[in-house]
Design a protein around this motif. Structure first.
Motif, PDB file in Angstrom:
ATOM      1  N   ASP A 196       0.840  -1.255   0.002  1.00  0.00           N
ATOM      2  CA  ASP A 196       0.027  -0.157  -0.097  1.00  0.00           C
ATOM      3  C   ASP A 196       0.967   1.407   0.079  1.00  0.00           C
ATOM      4  OD1 ASP A 196      -2.413  -1.495   0.065  1.00  0.00           O
ATOM      5  OD2 ASP A 196      -2.313  -1.518   2.243  1.00  0.00           O
ATOM      6  N   PHE A 197       0.357   2.289  -0.677  1.00  0.00           N
ATOM      7  CA  PHE A 197       1.154   3.827  -0.464  1.00  0.00           C
ATOM      8  C   PHE A 197       1.150   4.227   0.717  1.00  0.00           C
ATOM      9  CE2 PHE A 197       0.834   8.131  -1.047  1.00  0.00           C
ATOM     10  CZ  PHE A 197       2.090   8.525  -1.526  1.00  0.00           C
ATOM     11  N   ALA A 198       2.007   4.689   1.244  1.00  0.00           N
ATOM     12  CA  ALA A 198       1.903   5.172   2.615  1.00  0.00           C
ATOM     13  C   ALA A 198       1.785   6.827   2.361  1.00  0.00           C
ATOM     14  CB  ALA A 198       3.346   5.179   3.289  1.00  0.00           C
ATOM     15  N   ASP A 199       0.844   7.266   3.223  1.00  0.00           N
ATOM     16  CA  ASP A 199       0.527   8.751   3.194  1.00  0.00           C
ATOM     17  C   ASP A 199       1.395   9.477   4.251  1.00  0.00           C
ATOM     18  OD1 ASP A 199      -0.736  11.127   2.802  1.00  0.00           O
ATOM     19  OD2 ASP A 199      -2.511  10.642   3.343  1.00  0.00           O
ATOM     20  N   HIS A 200       2.341  10.378   3.720  1.00  0.00           N
ATOM     21  CA  HIS A 200       3.254  11.021   4.685  1.00  0.00           C
ATOM     22  C   HIS A 200       2.967  12.625   4.763  1.00  0.00           C
ATOM     23  CE1 HIS A 200       6.120   7.626   3.686  1.00  0.00           C
ATOM     24  NE2 HIS A 200       5.639   7.222   5.060  1.00  0.00           N
ATOM     25  N   ALA A 201       1.478  12.956   4.238  1.00  0.00           N
ATOM     26  CA  ALA A 201       1.089  14.256   4.161  1.00  0.00           C
ATOM     27  C   ALA A 201       1.281  14.936   5.472  1.00  0.00           C
ATOM     28  CB  ALA A 201      -0.247  14.500   3.629  1.00  0.00           C
ATOM     29  N   GLY A 202       1.106  14.207   6.756  1.00  0.00           N
ATOM     30  CA  GLY A 202       1.182  14.783   7.927  1.00  0.00           C
ATOM     31  C   GLY A 202       2.387  15.149   8.381  1.00  0.00           C
ATOM     32  N   GLY A 203       3.482  14.806   7.643  1.00  0.00           N
ATOM     33  CA  GLY A 203       4.803  15.150   8.147  1.00  0.00           C
ATOM     34  C   GLY A 203       5.527  14.239   9.310  1.00  0.00           C
ATOM     35  N   VAL A 204       4.738  13.038   9.561  1.00  0.00           N
ATOM     36  CA  VAL A 204       5.201  12.338  10.619  1.00  0.00           C
ATOM     37  C   VAL A 204       4.951  10.729  10.172  1.00  0.00           C
ATOM     38  CG1 VAL A 204       5.039  11.299  12.907  1.00  0.00           C
ATOM     39  CG2 VAL A 204       4.605  13.611  12.630  1.00  0.00           C
ATOM     40  N   ALA A 205       5.887   9.958  10.331  1.00  0.00           N
ATOM     41  CA  ALA A 205       6.022   8.591   9.804  1.00  0.00           C
ATOM     42  C   ALA A 205       6.598   7.643  10.967  1.00  0.00           C
ATOM     43  CB  ALA A 205       6.454   8.075   8.528  1.00  0.00           C
ATOM     44  N   VAL A 206       5.990   6.371  10.964  1.00  0.00           N
ATOM     45  CA  VAL A 206       6.794   5.291  11.956  1.00  0.00           C
ATOM     46  C   VAL A 206       7.235   4.340  11.000  1.00  0.00           C
ATOM     47  CG1 VAL A 206       6.486   3.632  13.816  1.00  0.00           C
ATOM     48  CG2 VAL A 206       5.186   5.846  13.990  1.00  0.00           C
ATOM     49  N   PHE A 207       8.486   4.313  10.821  1.00  0.00           N
ATOM     50  CA  PHE A 207       9.337   3.192  10.008  1.00  0.00           C
ATOM     51  C   PHE A 207       9.715   2.159  10.959  1.00  0.00           C
ATOM     52  CE2 PHE A 207      10.364   7.439   7.943  1.00  0.00           C
ATOM     53  CZ  PHE A 207       9.560   7.136   6.630  1.00  0.00           C
ATOM     54  N   GLU A 208       9.362   0.911  10.333  1.00  0.00           N
ATOM     55  CA  GLU A 208       9.923  -0.417  10.983  1.00  0.00           C
ATOM     56  C   GLU A 208      10.726  -0.915  10.023  1.00  0.00           C
ATOM     57  OE1 GLU A 208       7.880  -4.528  12.530  1.00  0.00           O
ATOM     58  OE2 GLU A 208       6.653  -2.828  12.401  1.00  0.00           O
ATOM     59  N   ALA A 250       9.386  15.159   9.511  1.00  0.00           N
ATOM     60  CA  ALA A 250      10.042  15.754   8.473  1.00  0.00           C
ATOM     61  C   ALA A 250       9.218  16.121   7.324  1.00  0.00           C
ATOM     62  CB  ALA A 250      11.218  14.518   8.008  1.00  0.00           C
ATOM     63  N   ALA A 251       9.616  16.860   6.508  1.00  0.00           N
ATOM     64  CA  ALA A 251       8.880  17.105   5.209  1.00  0.00           C
ATOM     65  C   ALA A 251       8.437  15.682   4.616  1.00  0.00           C
ATOM     66  CB  ALA A 251       9.754  17.699   4.317  1.00  0.00           C
ATOM     67  N   PRO A 252       7.156  15.827   3.958  1.00  0.00           N
ATOM     68  CA  PRO A 252       6.584  14.563   3.561  1.00  0.00           C
ATOM     69  C   PRO A 252       7.370  13.884   2.439  1.00  0.00           C
ATOM     70  CG  PRO A 252       4.669  16.027   3.923  1.00  0.00           C
ATOM     71  CD  PRO A 252       6.091  16.845   4.062  1.00  0.00           C
ATOM     72  N   LYS A 253       7.851  14.823   1.441  1.00  0.00           N
ATOM     73  CA  LYS A 253       8.926  14.305   0.306  1.00  0.00           C
ATOM     74  C   LYS A 253       9.908  13.309   1.095  1.00  0.00           C
ATOM     75  CE  LYS A 253       7.436  17.221  -3.280  1.00  0.00           C
ATOM     76  NZ  LYS A 253       7.776  18.018  -4.432  1.00  0.00           N
ATOM     77  N   LEU A 254      10.581  13.987   1.966  1.00  0.00           N
ATOM     78  CA  LEU A 254      11.707  13.246   2.652  1.00  0.00           C
ATOM     79  C   LEU A 254      11.130  11.806   3.212  1.00  0.00           C
ATOM     80  CD1 LEU A 254      14.618  12.951   3.419  1.00  0.00           C
ATOM     81  CD2 LEU A 254      14.058  14.667   5.408  1.00  0.00           C
ATOM     82  N   LEU A 255       9.992  11.876   4.007  1.00  0.00           N
ATOM     83  CA  LEU A 255       9.543  10.836   4.432  1.00  0.00           C
ATOM     84  C   LEU A 255       9.380   9.750   3.270  1.00  0.00           C
ATOM     85  CD1 LEU A 255       7.037  12.044   7.146  1.00  0.00           C
ATOM     86  CD2 LEU A 255       9.237  11.329   7.377  1.00  0.00           C
ATOM     87  N   ASP A 256       8.578  10.091   2.352  1.00  0.00           N
ATOM     88  CA  ASP A 256       8.548   9.156   0.992  1.00  0.00           C
ATOM     89  C   ASP A 256       9.835   8.762   0.745  1.00  0.00           C
ATOM     90  OD1 ASP A 256       5.892   9.721   0.988  1.00  0.00           O
ATOM     91  OD2 ASP A 256       6.022  11.209  -0.792  1.00  0.00           O
ATOM     92  N   ALA A 257      10.863   9.495   0.452  1.00  0.00           N
ATOM     93  CA  ALA A 257      12.223   9.127   0.044  1.00  0.00           C
ATOM     94  C   ALA A 257      12.889   8.019   1.163  1.00  0.00           C
ATOM     95  CB  ALA A 257      13.227  10.235  -0.010  1.00  0.00           C
ATOM     96  N   LEU A 258      12.541   8.301   2.384  1.00  0.00           N
ATOM     97  CA  LEU A 258      13.195   7.460   3.362  1.00  0.00           C
ATOM     98  C   LEU A 258      12.614   6.052   3.344  1.00  0.00           C
ATOM     99  CD1 LEU A 258      13.554   9.877   6.416  1.00  0.00           C
ATOM    100  CD2 LEU A 258      15.338   8.748   5.060  1.00  0.00           C
ATOM    101  N   ARG A 259      11.210   5.885   3.010  1.00  0.00           N
ATOM    102  CA  ARG A 259      10.555   4.782   2.977  1.00  0.00           C
ATOM    103  C   ARG A 259      11.244   3.960   1.907  1.00  0.00           C
ATOM    104  NH1 ARG A 259       6.022   2.245   0.568  1.00  0.00           N
ATOM    105  NH2 ARG A 259       5.189   0.591   2.194  1.00  0.00           N
TER     106      ARG A 259
END
Length: 144
Positions: free
Chosen positions: A34-46, A119-128
């Motif tokens: 599934d696509f992760a939505d990082h628009a909120g600027g926060v993600a929990v990465f496992e 972080a910025a949503p685009k950075l969270l997308d990149a980290l994923r």
């Protein structure tokens, strides 16, 4: 991007095995995450593989004192490379056991982790996609 993924999915689904360099891999199933939505600027990465972080030539574990500082530095460096905003907050939520890997270039020490990143949503997308920590190209720090 979804068109590319759909084409790759269709091509791989018809295969029983694929060759990755000199290795033959058996294909047991295919699914698109599934696509992760990082628009909120926060993600929990496992992570599914250990995160590698170094401080003064020592590999650190998530519970070590400088781990969050060095991981934050690593993420800011990735943001700089990608031309993205580097404001980042990192919090280790949980971690797995210490693992040592002996490689031809030496050894690596790390642990899987569950990490909250603001972080910025685009950075969270990149980290994923890129992963967390060092040596992600070698398979370390990959995100589930």
């Amino acid at each position: 991007m979804s068109r590319i993924a759909a084409c790759l999915l269709a091509a791989l689904a018809s295969r029983k095995e694929i060759r990755w360099g000199s290795v033959t891999l058996s294909v047991k199933g295919i699914r698109l995450d599934d696509f992760a939505d990082h628009a909120g600027g926060v993600a929990v990465f496992e992570t599914v593989s250990p995160v590698l972080v170094k401080h003064e030539d020592l590999y650190l574990l998530p519970e070590d004192p400088h781990f969050q500082e060095r991981l934050t530095h690593n993420i800011r460096h990735k943001a700089d490379v990608l031309g993205l905003p580097g404001e980042v907050e990192v919090e280790v939520l949980d971690s797995g056991p210490r693992r040592r890997f002996d490689l031809s270039k030496g050894f690596r020490i790390g642990a899987t982790a569950r990490i909250r990143v603001a972080a910025a949503p685009k950075l969270l997308d990149a980290l994923r996609e890129w992963g967390l920590g060092l040596s992600t190209v070698e398979g370390f720090g990959w995100v589930r």
